[in-house]
Scaffold this active site. Structure first.
Site, PDB file in Angstrom:
ATOM      1  N   GLY A 569       0.820  -1.194   0.000  1.00  0.00           N
ATOM      2  CA  GLY A 569       0.000   0.000   0.000  1.00  0.00           C
ATOM      3  C   GLY A 569       0.853   1.243   0.000  1.00  0.00           C
ATOM      4  O   GLY A 569       2.082   1.182  -0.013  1.00  0.00           O
ATOM      5  N   GLY A 572       2.879   1.037   3.356  1.00  0.00           N
ATOM      6  CA  GLY A 572       3.823  -0.011   3.657  1.00  0.00           C
ATOM      7  C   GLY A 572       3.459  -1.304   2.970  1.00  0.00           C
ATOM      8  O   GLY A 572       2.530  -1.367   2.192  1.00  0.00           O
ATOM      9  N   LYS A 588       1.799  -5.113   8.899  1.00  0.00           N
ATOM     10  CA  LYS A 588       2.198  -4.053   7.971  1.00  0.00           C
ATOM     11  C   LYS A 588       3.541  -3.489   8.415  1.00  0.00           C
ATOM     12  O   LYS A 588       3.722  -3.078   9.558  1.00  0.00           O
ATOM     13  CB  LYS A 588       1.149  -2.948   7.914  1.00  0.00           C
ATOM     14  CG  LYS A 588       1.636  -1.728   7.147  1.00  0.00           C
ATOM     15  CD  LYS A 588       0.515  -0.829   6.706  1.00  0.00           C
ATOM     16  CE  LYS A 588      -0.165  -1.402   5.501  1.00  0.00           C
ATOM     17  NZ  LYS A 588      -1.086  -0.448   4.880  1.00  0.00           N
ATOM     18  N   ASP A 670      -8.233   4.678  -1.905  1.00  0.00           N
ATOM     19  CA  ASP A 670      -7.262   3.887  -2.669  1.00  0.00           C
ATOM     20  C   ASP A 670      -7.830   2.498  -2.954  1.00  0.00           C
ATOM     21  O   ASP A 670      -7.169   1.482  -2.733  1.00  0.00           O
ATOM     22  CB  ASP A 670      -5.942   3.777  -1.915  1.00  0.00           C
ATOM     23  CG  ASP A 670      -4.798   3.289  -2.825  1.00  0.00           C
ATOM     24  OD1 ASP A 670      -5.013   3.224  -4.049  1.00  0.00           O
ATOM     25  OD2 ASP A 670      -3.721   2.974  -2.295  1.00  0.00           O
TER      26      ASP A 670
END
Length: 822
Positions: A569, A572, A588, A670
């Site tokens: 992403g 990270g 993450k 996103d």
């Protein structure tokens, strides 16, 4: 070159405009430029080619109008301009071409009317003007063209009656007038068309009776679906013994099934659905060796089901719902191993469901609802591996639900409601992970609901009206065993909550570790926490032993080896880790290159995740991989059409929850295939909330651009105001990607500016998968149309995710309620 008599450059890769100098080749007899990528317009200089006999420009990208100068080509015999982007009207000057035999202008964007004096083209044999925007009447002068063999005018906007004069075309073999706005009746003069084999009139506004004179013809195809015809079909309609297609569905026809059909062994496809036709079902139909489709839905046919149907060895679809068919279902129907669709719903059938149905190994849709069938459901149905849709509701079936039905792993729709099923729901049904619709209501079922995702989100409407069911569904009573065991309940709460909390805390640790690496390897962890105490109180969540857990993560991921990475992403990379505790979590790891920006993004993600509780929002409990990874490899073939529809539905539900059920609303910003994770049962979960924005109703929604190129809403390029409609746009792109199997790329811009009627289904699907059956194709088409609305360049016109999720649920349900497959 001036003496050149022929130029053939067909079927190459030519592009650009047609050179005007070609108009100086005055001795040309033929010019073949078809099947290239030529653009621009047709030069008016072509009108100087007075010796030209053959002009082929079809299958190019030519635009503009047809030059009226082409009317000067008096020797022209063939004019092929089809499959371009031509606009404007058909020039009146073309009627001067007395030697023209072939005129094909189809699949352009032509408008206006067909020239009234088209009857002057006395040599014309072949006329194709279909798939344009032509208006006005069909010229009566067409009846003067005695040499015509083929007329195709379908898919325009032609209006008015069909001219009687067309009955003069005694050589005519094909007449396609479908998908227009024609009215009036079929001219009785059509009885003169002794050479006619194909008559296509469907989807108009035609009315009146079907002329009995049609029974004198040797027609091969009759297509009259979706009109307003009344009266009865001519008894002699198959006297020519050549009839293959008889499609008269959705009219107002009455009377009996034509007598000539009993011996019409040439039949391949028959549609009578949506009329009021009557007749004895057992006596009206014979044996048809070539028949593959018959639809008699919603008529007044009566009588029993004859054994003759089992002798139709090519029959794949039987639609006989909504009639008055009586008696039992013959065991011999189990011999129809080629059968794919069987619909006998809403009749007066009695007796058992034949156990011989277990031999229908290709069947995908079985609808026997709303009859008086009794007895138990045969265990043999569990062997039908291709079965997608089962509706045996509203009968008198009893006994237990067969546990073998849990073996039908492709089940998409299962309705067992309004019967007398008793005892417990088989736990095997919980393994039907593809189910979109399950209805067990109004039976005599008892006991505890199986613990699986299939039953997790069932509504009370799908379970109500049973004897003694219990389980964790809103509106259903809780099981006594659960209420008496608070310890188990607490353990269940811990099982659900600890992995999520653990994932969040591990994610926090990764954020702290990244920052720690930038400051000092010797700086204590508590000092790192204190360093940010004025920015947020987030880091004081817990006092768990971060260092030991971090060591275990390093060990399990081989120091964050890419093999364990399941997604990336803006904030990270996400790694799949199985801890010694047995929990599988997603960790993450923040990118180290932009610590401040990513740190803030990461706080957004944690804040968003702590606010969200939804099955289609990431729970970080272990994942098979991201949607992007799966679609980009051969593993995409494991995502069949049903799984893809379920993924789309899951993402829609998740976004709808974020936008409309969280207060304040959360915008993801996103949405892309790399941020959709799939678990082992292909359930979709929205992930990566690093760029998410929680909407404060008392503040501005202006923001920096965030998201993934190719998914960003176009308005973000000129106004950086974030709204829920940005997610809607990204969702639309994602849907196109899921169905197409790859990012749609430049198709997006053309889809956003094209009417949905012009979209080619085959251009938008993943050709690595088999062609979908009609019911699934209907679902996919409706979802694609919805996706195109989502990518509208005007955010105000886009639907909300609440509307989208409701529409998708409706699309899935409606297609199974409909028995009117084309």
């Amino acid at each position: 070159m001036r003496l050149l008599s022929g130029l053939s450059l067909a079927n190459n890769q030519l592009n650009g405009a047609i050179p005007t100098c070609l108009g100086k080749l005055l001795n040309l007899h033929y010019l073949y430029l078809d099947r290239n990528y030529i653009s621009g317009s047709i030069s008016t200089s072509f009108g100087q080619l007075s010796d030209l006999r053959h002009l082929f420009l079809y299958f190019n990208n030519i635009s503009g109008s047809i030059p009226h100068e082409l009317g000067n080509l008096y020797h022209l015999k063939e004019l092929y301009l089809n499959n371009n982007y031509l606009t404007g009207s058909i020039p009146e000057t073309l009627v001067n071409l007395k030697n023209l035999t072939d005129l094909t202008l189809y699949e352009n964007q032509l408008n206006g009317s067909i020239p009234r004096e088209i009857g002057n083209l006395t040599s014309l044999i072949w006329l194709e003007l279909q798939l344009n925007n032509l208006t006005g009447p069909i010229p009566a002068s067409l009846g003067q063209l005695k040499s015509l063999l083929h007329i195709s005018l379908y898919s325009n906007q032609l209006s008015g009656p069909i001219p009687q004069e067309l009955g003069n075309l005694t050589s005519l073999s094909t007449l396609h007038l479908a998908f227009n706005k024609l009215n009036g009746s079929i001219p009785s003069s059509f009885g003169n068309l002794q050479a006619l084999e194909q008559l296509s009139l469907q989807n108009n506004k035609l009315s009146g009776s079907i002329p009995p004179e049609l029974g004198n013809l040797k027609l091969v195809e009759i297509e009259m679906t979706n009109n307003r015809f009344s009266g009865s079909l001519p008894d002699e309609i198959c006297n020519g013994r050549k009839l293959e297609k008889l499609l008269v569905g959705y009219n107002k026809l009455t009377g009996r099934i034509p007598k000539s059909l009993y011996n019409c062994s040439s039949l391949i496809r028959v549609r009578f659905d949506g009329n009021q036709i009557s007749g004895d079902f057992s006596e009206s139909f014979g044996v048809y060796p070539y028949l593959n489709y018959i639809n008699l839905n919603d008529n007044k046919v009566y009588g029993g089901i004859s054994d003759n149907w089992s002798k139709c060895r090519n029959l794949t679809t039987i639609q006989m719902g909504g009639n008055r068919i009586q008696g039992s279902i013959p065991d011999s129907m189990g011999n129809m191993i080629q059968l794919v669709v069987l619909n006998l719903s809403s009749n007066d059938l009695v007796g058992d469901i034949p156990k011989e149905f277990g031999m229908l190994t290709r069947i995908e849709k079985l609808i026997l609802s709303n009859n008086r069938l009794s007895g138990i459901v045969p265990q043999e149905l569990g062997s039908l591996a291709e079965l997608l849709i089962v509706d045996i509701s509203m009968n008198k079936l009893n006994g237990s639900i067969p546990s073998s039905m849990g073996q039908c792993s492709k089940h998409f729709f299962l309705n067992l409601s309004n019967n007398g099923f008793a005892r417990k729901i088989p736990v095997q049904l919980g393994g039907l992970i593809q189910l979109s619709v399950l209805d067990l209501s109004h039976n005599e079922l008892t006991g505890t609901l199986p613990k699986s995702k299939v039953f997790m989100n069932l509504s009370i409407e799908a379970l109500q009206g049973n004897k003694d069911l219990c389980g964790n569904v809103s509106g259903l009573k809780q099981c006594a065993s659960e209420s008496r065991e608070p310890t188990r309940k607490r353990k269940l709460v811990l099982v659900i909550s600890l992995p999520l909390l653990g994932a969040l805390l591990l994610g926090v640790l990764m954020g702290m570790f990244t920052f720690y690496c930038h400051i000092s390897k010797s700086l204590p962890l508590t000092q790192l926490v204190n360093r940010h105490k004025h920015g947020t109180n987030f880091f004081s969540v817990s006092t768990f032993n971060g260092r030991e857990t971090y060591k275990e993560i390093l060990n399990q991921t081989e120091e964050f080896n890419e093999a364990y990475c399941i997604g990336m992403g803006g904030c990270g990379s996400v790694y799949k880790v199985k801890l010694s505790s047995g929990n599988t979590v997603a960790v993450k790891r923040l990118h180290s290159s932009s610590e401040v920006i990513n740190h803030n993004d990461f706080l957004n993600e944690i804040t968003a995740l702590t606010r969200i509780r939804h099955r289609n929002i990431v729970k970080l409990l272990g994942y098979w991989g991201s949607l992007a990874d799966i679609l980009s490899h051969e593993t995409a073939q494991t995502l069949d059409w049903m799984k893809r529809v379920n993924i789309i539905k899951g993402v829609a539900y998740g976004l709808s929850y974020m936008h409309h059920d969280c207060s304040p609303a959360i915008i993801h910003r996103d949405i892309s295939s790399k941020n959709i994770l799939l678990d082992s049962e292909y359930e979709a979960c929205v992930s990566d909330f690093g760029t998410s924005k929680i909407l404060n109703p008392n503040s501005s929604h202006w923001s920096n651009i965030a998201g993934t190129f190719g998914y960003l809403a176009p308005e973000l390029s000129y106004m950086m105001k974030v709204t829920e409609k940005c997610d809607v746009y990204s969702f639309g792109v994602l849907v196109l990607e899921i169905i197409k199997g790859e990012h749609p790329g430049d198709i997006i811009s053309s889809l956003a500016s094209t009417s949905t009627e012009e979209v080619e289904f085959t251009d938008l699907v993943d050709h690595r998968l088999p062609v979908p059956i009609p019911e699934i194709k209907e679902v996919l088409t409706s979802i694609l149309i919805l996706a195109i609305k989502c990518i509208n360049s005007n955010p105000e016109i886009r639907p909300t995710m609440h509307q989208v999720s409701n529409n998708i649920a409706g699309i899935i349900c409606d297609v199974y309620k409909s028995d009117n497959a084309v």
